[in-house]
Every structure is written in structure tokens, then in C-alpha cells.
Design an enzyme around this catalytic site. Structure first.
Site, PDB file in Angstrom:
ATOM      1  N   ASP A  25       0.878  -1.455  -0.220  1.00 62.10           N
ATOM      2  CA  ASP A  25       0.149   0.047  -0.392  1.00 62.10           C
ATOM      3  C   ASP A  25       0.616   1.081   0.362  1.00 62.10           C
ATOM      4  OD1 ASP A  25      -2.012   1.478  -0.147  1.00 62.10           O
ATOM      5  OD2 ASP A  25      -2.638   0.954   1.830  1.00 62.10           O
ATOM      6  N   TRP A  30       2.948   8.489  -2.246  1.00 59.79           N
ATOM      7  CA  TRP A  30       4.219   7.935  -3.202  1.00 59.79           C
ATOM      8  C   TRP A  30       4.319   8.891  -4.216  1.00 59.79           C
ATOM      9  CZ3 TRP A  30       7.263   7.346  -7.587  1.00 59.79           C
ATOM     10  CH2 TRP A  30       7.914   7.045  -7.435  1.00 59.79           C
ATOM     11  N   HIS A  42       2.280   3.349  -9.004  1.00 61.30           N
ATOM     12  CA  HIS A  42       2.008   2.349  -9.366  1.00 61.30           C
ATOM     13  C   HIS A  42       3.147   1.422  -9.883  1.00 61.30           C
ATOM     14  CE1 HIS A  42      -2.253   2.215  -8.209  1.00 61.30           C
ATOM     15  NE2 HIS A  42      -2.433   3.142  -8.674  1.00 61.30           N
ATOM     16  N   ARG A  76     -12.727   2.489  -7.907  1.00 62.53           N
ATOM     17  CA  ARG A  76     -11.530   3.672  -7.850  1.00 62.53           C
ATOM     18  C   ARG A  76     -11.945   3.832  -9.592  1.00 62.53           C
ATOM     19  NH1 ARG A  76      -4.972   2.539  -5.991  1.00 62.53           N
ATOM     20  NH2 ARG A  76      -6.578   2.450  -3.575  1.00 62.53           N
ATOM     21  N   LEU A 136      11.110 -20.380  -4.986  1.00 57.64           N
ATOM     22  CA  LEU A 136      10.040 -19.678  -4.103  1.00 57.64           C
ATOM     23  C   LEU A 136       8.548 -19.893  -5.278  1.00 57.64           C
ATOM     24  CD1 LEU A 136       9.553 -16.745  -1.948  1.00 57.64           C
ATOM     25  CD2 LEU A 136       9.770 -15.654  -4.129  1.00 57.64           C
ATOM     26  N   ARG A 193       2.309  -4.417   5.945  1.00 55.59           N
ATOM     27  CA  ARG A 193       1.489  -3.731   5.895  1.00 55.59           C
ATOM     28  C   ARG A 193       2.301  -2.820   5.362  1.00 55.59           C
ATOM     29  NH1 ARG A 193      -4.681  -1.905   4.567  1.00 55.59           N
ATOM     30  NH2 ARG A 193      -4.640  -0.610   3.097  1.00 55.59           N
ATOM     31  N   SER A 201      -7.949  -4.757   5.292  1.00 53.80           N
ATOM     32  CA  SER A 201      -8.560  -4.457   3.869  1.00 53.80           C
ATOM     33  C   SER A 201      -8.536  -5.397   3.250  1.00 53.80           C
ATOM     34  CB  SER A 201      -7.808  -3.723   3.375  1.00 53.80           C
ATOM     35  OG  SER A 201      -7.628  -2.612   3.613  1.00 53.80           O
TER      36      SER A 201
END
Ligand code: IPE
Ligand code: IPE
Ligand code: MG
Length: 264
Positions: A25, A30, A42, A76, A136, A193, A201
Site C-alpha cells: 500500500d 508516493w 503504481h 476506484r 520461491l 503492510r 482491507s
């Protein structure tokens, strides 16, 4: 607790989490602080994902789950949602080759049917390409909601009841769990977070039941190795009791198993 996946039981004494789940988030703020459009945040967020995937591998984390788009993010502005979808497409194409080279197995969780056909195809292709990898496990939660996950599990079980395969009274937490996303992976040990908000959320509501929580004010595009290491350090200092006493935990043992050798 479940005996179905004994290797997936959290180890109360483990110093490194096997599974880290992150709400990424703060992208918008930013960008706004830099007088840039939110979308720039983003985009910068994708670079942070790349960094974190690399560090997770280096630190011996087995599963990394990232919340990329929630079932509520459709609320959004249309333009932002559209740009996020475009970014998702581009990132899938561009990053997947790198992930594959690094032996990362990619999995997308969420209501994939809510995406465009083209995006769905790309998601399947990316998962297929990396399916055989043994490093991973990178889980990306997209159009995911914890309530959706629980609801789809309930629906699966209700169908089995309707078909006469099971009785309603057969349903227990273990059976519910087997229908939830991520049931075949170790459960999340550490939740992080970024961005300063202290809320879940609608992320992994079921799976976070006993997860250790870590919140940081750092905005996602600024997230780096140092932040992950601070979170890991905090995790290593915690005592996970899973309902037991501290003394029981010191004597060792896993989250499940036999209870109550009592001198209470
Ligand atoms: C998280 O950053 C990314 C998504 C939800 C897609 P935000 O876009 O929520 O950033 P802030 O919270 O507005 O700063
Ligand atoms: C949570 O962030 C979802 C993702 C990071 C994908 P939001 O920014 O959407 O969360 P709220 O709306 O502030 O709770
Ligand atoms: Mg946000």
C-alpha cells in the site's frame, strides 16, 4: 488442527517465516507527494515487487504472497482501474521471463473470471510457464477478497452436501480450509503492510488467523531490503503461542498436536 498437510503446520519456534504475505500500500501517496499522477506510483511499485521477490529468495522464504488488487479496488476511478489492468498485463509479460529464469513459481489467486479474456489467458500462460519451478512460490492476489475466498469455499462444500457426498455435520475447519485459496501451502507466518494503515482491507481473512502482524509507514515504492529485514528481525523476536502458555512453547512443538500435559 489439520493432519492433512503436516508439513504446512506453522512451527512456533521457527526464526524465519516460511510464508510472508504483504499488502503493498501507498503507491498513490508516493506519487502525489512527488506531484506525479497516481499511476507513476503504481509503476514504481512494480520495481519494489522485483526487489522484494529477490530478497525473499535470498532470505530462504518459501512463499511470498502479494496483494496487488482487491475486490474493492474496482471502486476506484475507471481510469485508474484501466491503467492498473494495463500495468498488470505488461508486468505479467515482462516479469514472468525473469521469474522463470530465477526458478520462481507464480500463482495468481482471486476471482480471475472478473478480468478480461486477454488478461485471463496471460495469467494462465504465466502460471503454466513457471509451474515446474522449485524455488520461491510467488502468489499474487488479484481481484481477491478474503470474504470472496470464504464464500467460494462455503459454496464448494454446499454443492457437495447437495450432491449427497457429505453431510452438513461433517464440515469442520479442516474441510473448510481444504477449499480455501493457499490450502496446499504453509500458512502465512508474517503479514506486512506498508503505507501506514493498520487494517487488513479484506486480504486473507481466514489464513491470517495466527499470523504475526507488522506495519510500516514506508510507502510501497520505497520498500526495500532494509524494510524486509526489519520485519524479519521483529518476527524472529516474537513468541508465537497458538493458544498455549509461553512455557509450553519454550519446550518446543508445532501449532497442532496433542494438548494438555497439565501441571496447571
Ligand atoms: C496500493 O497503493 C496499490 C493498489 C491498491 C492497487 P494505493 O493505490 O492504495 O496507494 P494509496 O493508499 O492511495 O497511497
Ligand atoms: C489494499 O489497499 C489492497 C491492495 C494493496 C491491493 P487499499 O489501498 O485498497 O486499502 P484501503 O482501501 O485503504 O483499505
Ligand atoms: Mg491504499
Amino acid at each position: 488442527m489439520s493432519d492433512a498437510h503436516p508439513d504446512n503446520q506453522p512451527d512456533a519456534n521457527a526464526k524465519v517465516p516460511r510464508h510472508v504475505a504483504i499488502i503493498m500500500d501507498g503507491n498513490g501517496r508516493w506519487a502525489e507527494r512527488r506531484h506525479m499522477p497516481r499511476f507513476a506510483g503504481h509503476k514504481a511499485g512494480v520495481d519494489a515487487v522485483r526487489r522484494v521477490v529477490e530478497v525473499a529468495g535470498k532470505r530462504g522464504i518459501e512463499v511470498l504472497t502479494l496483494f496487488a488488487f482487491s475486490s474493492e479496488n474496482w471502486r476506484r476511478p475507471k481510469k485508474e482501474v484501466g491503467l492498473l489492468m494495463d500495468l498488470f498485463m505488461v508486468a505479467l509479460e515482462r516479469e514472468v521471463r525473469r521469474l522463470n529464469k530465477n526458478n520462481v513459481r507464480l500463482r495468481i489467486i482471486g476471482n480471475i473470471a472478473g478480468f478480461s479474456e486477454k488478461l485471463q489467458k496471460r495469467i494462465h500462460k504465466a502460471q503454466q510457464l513457471t509451474a515446474g519451478n522449485t524455488g520461491l512460490v510467488l502468489v499474487v492476489a488479484a481481484n481477491y477478497g478474503g470474504r470472496w475466498d470464504i464464500t467460494q469455499a462455503a459454496r464448494q462444500l454446499a454443492r457437495r452436501v447437495e450432491a449427497g457426498e457429505i453431510r452438513a455435520d461433517d464440515i469442520d475447519a479442516e474441510m473448510m480450509d481444504s477449499c480455501m485459496c493457499l490450502h496446499d501451502l504453509p500458512e502465512p507466518d508474517l503479514f506486512i503492510r506498508s503505507g501506514g494503515e493498520m487494517r487488513i482491507s479484506n486480504f486473507l481473512l481466514w489464513q491470517l488467523a495466527y499470523c504475526e502482524m507488522y506495519f510500516t509507514d514506508i510507502l510501497w515504492p520505497d520498500f526495500n531490503e532494509g524494510v524486509i529485514d526489519d520485519a524479519l528481525e521483529s518476527f524472529s523476536r516474537r513468541q508465537r503461542r497458538f493458544g498455549r502458555t509461553g512455557q509450553q512453547v519454550e519446550q518446543g512443538g508445532k501449532a497442532g498436536g496433542a494438548e494438555g500435559d497439565d501441571d496447571a
